[in-house]
Design a protein around this motif. Structure first.
Motif, short mmCIF file in Angstrom:
data_model
loop_
_atom_site.label_atom_id
_atom_site.label_comp_id
_atom_site.label_asym_id
_atom_site.label_seq_id
_atom_site.Cartn_x
_atom_site.Cartn_y
_atom_site.Cartn_z
N TYR A 1 -4.73 3.16 5.07
CA TYR A 1 -5.41 2.49 3.95
C TYR A 1 -6.89 2.31 4.26
O TYR A 1 -7.28 1.97 5.38
CB TYR A 1 -4.76 1.14 3.68
N ARG B 1 0.85 -1.20 0.00
CA ARG B 1 0.00 0.00 0.00
C ARG B 1 0.88 1.24 0.00
O ARG B 1 2.00 1.25 0.51
CB ARG B 1 -0.91 0.00 1.23
N THR B 2 0.33 2.30 -0.55
CA THR B 2 1.09 3.55 -0.67
C THR B 2 0.81 4.50 0.49
O THR B 2 1.28 5.64 0.48
CB THR B 2 0.74 4.25 -1.99
N GLN C 1 -4.98 3.39 -3.34
CA GLN C 1 -3.94 3.38 -2.31
C GLN C 1 -3.09 2.11 -2.35
O GLN C 1 -2.40 1.83 -1.39
CB GLN C 1 -4.59 3.54 -0.93
N LYS C 2 -3.14 1.38 -3.46
CA LYS C 2 -2.31 0.20 -3.63
C LYS C 2 -1.33 0.41 -4.79
O LYS C 2 -1.67 1.04 -5.79
CB LYS C 2 -3.16 -1.05 -3.89
#
Length: 317
Positions: A259, A254-255, A287-288
């Protein structure tokens, strides 16, 4: 005419300088077997040509269990007829060792008729299905239930397009050309069964003479497909496996540390009334890391199973 996996057989015990009564009965019996095999092949060709067998499967992209069983049963029969022809061919490879010209010629005619039939029936199957990828794939599938090994269609195509097999047929054809006067002199074509065999040879010889370029074309296409299966396809499979491994490794990255699932409770509440078990949801999770790496806007998918009652209504316990 033999396939490479068939070893050269021993000359049968009955092939001796003096033909016995038992050997004479064998000639008549094998001729009748050949007639039965040809009749069976003709019936099978009508079934293979039935458009109902493949039209629906081609339009939907798959075979139903009933269609699959019907096709498998036809393949088992086809294989049995082929093996029967090979047995006849191998039995009469030693026809030259028969001293008496009449049974010698009879033995050659039976073996030659079987080889021509094998060639012609293989050609018919190839002409019908070689360019139908879905059907060709089905004919090559193994099936333990029916005792079918993988590559059935490819084996037929390989034997048909073998230049050594074609050369043997041409040699037999030249020998036959020199024996036609002897056939008339010995009055072999006078008896109904042997007249049928002489007519069969006459019809099928035309097929052999006219198909050299088709044999060469089949050989080229067969070689290309074998090259694809043994070299290109494994490399592509390895590449796909590597991509799948990398994708799986990065799928959970994830960024953000905050998340949130892409399918939230609010979204579920909005679409719940529209969902049915088996529905597929395409998802983009911003968000991945996969959303930036994968070459598709929809980087993930989810399948909706429903609840226990939904599955029970579908008969899924």
């Amino acid at each position: 005419l033999t396939e490479t996996q068939h070893p050269r057989p021993e000359i049968p015990n009955w092939v001796t300088p003096e033909l016995t009564d038992e050997a004479g009965a064998r000639l008549d019996g094998d001729l009748q077997i050949l007639r039965d095999i040809v009749s069976g092949f003709n019936r099978l060709e009508e079934q293979f040509a039935d458009p109902a067998l493949t039209f629906a499967a081609k339009s939907r992209g798959y075979f139903t269990p009933d269609e699959d069983d019907r096709l498998r049963q036809m393949l088992v029969a086809y294989r049995s007829y082929r093996l029967g022809l090979y047995e006849i061919i191998q039995r009469y490879l030693g026809y030259r060792r028969i001293a008496d010209p009449t049974p010698q010629l009879k033995g050659f005619m039976i073996g030659f008729g079987a080889a021509l039939t094998l060639y012609a029936k293989s050609l018919k199957l190839i002409q019908t299905w070689e360019r139908e990828a879905q059907m060709r794939k089905k004919l090559n599938e193994p099936d333990t239930k029916f005792g079918l090994e993988a590559g059935f269609f490819d084996d037929i195509l390989g034997a048909f397009s073998s230049l050594s097999n074609y050369r043997l047929l041409v040699q037999a054809n030249w020998f036959w050309r020199g024996q036609r006067q002897l056939v008339r002199r010995l009055e072999l074509a006078a008896a109904p069964d042997w007249r049928w065999l002489a007519d069969l040879i006459r019809r099928q010889r035309v097929v052999v003479r006219q198909r050299l370029f088709q044999v060469l074309g089949c050989r080229f296409r067969h070689g290309c497909r074998m090259c694809w299966k043994t070299t290109v396809q494994p490399v592509r499979s390895t590449r796909y496996g590597f991509q799948a491994f990398v994708g799986s490794a990065f799928a959970g990255i994830r960024t953000t540390v905050h998340y949130r699932p892409a399918i939230t409770e609010t979204i579920l509440a909005e679409i719940h009334s529209e969902l049915k078990p088996g529905d597929v949801l395409l998802v983009r999770a911003e968000q991945k890391l996969t959303s930036a790496v994968l070459p598709s806007f929809w980087a993930h998918a989810a399948i909706y199973f429903g609840g226990r009652e939904d599955l029970l209504r579908l008969g899924l316990r």
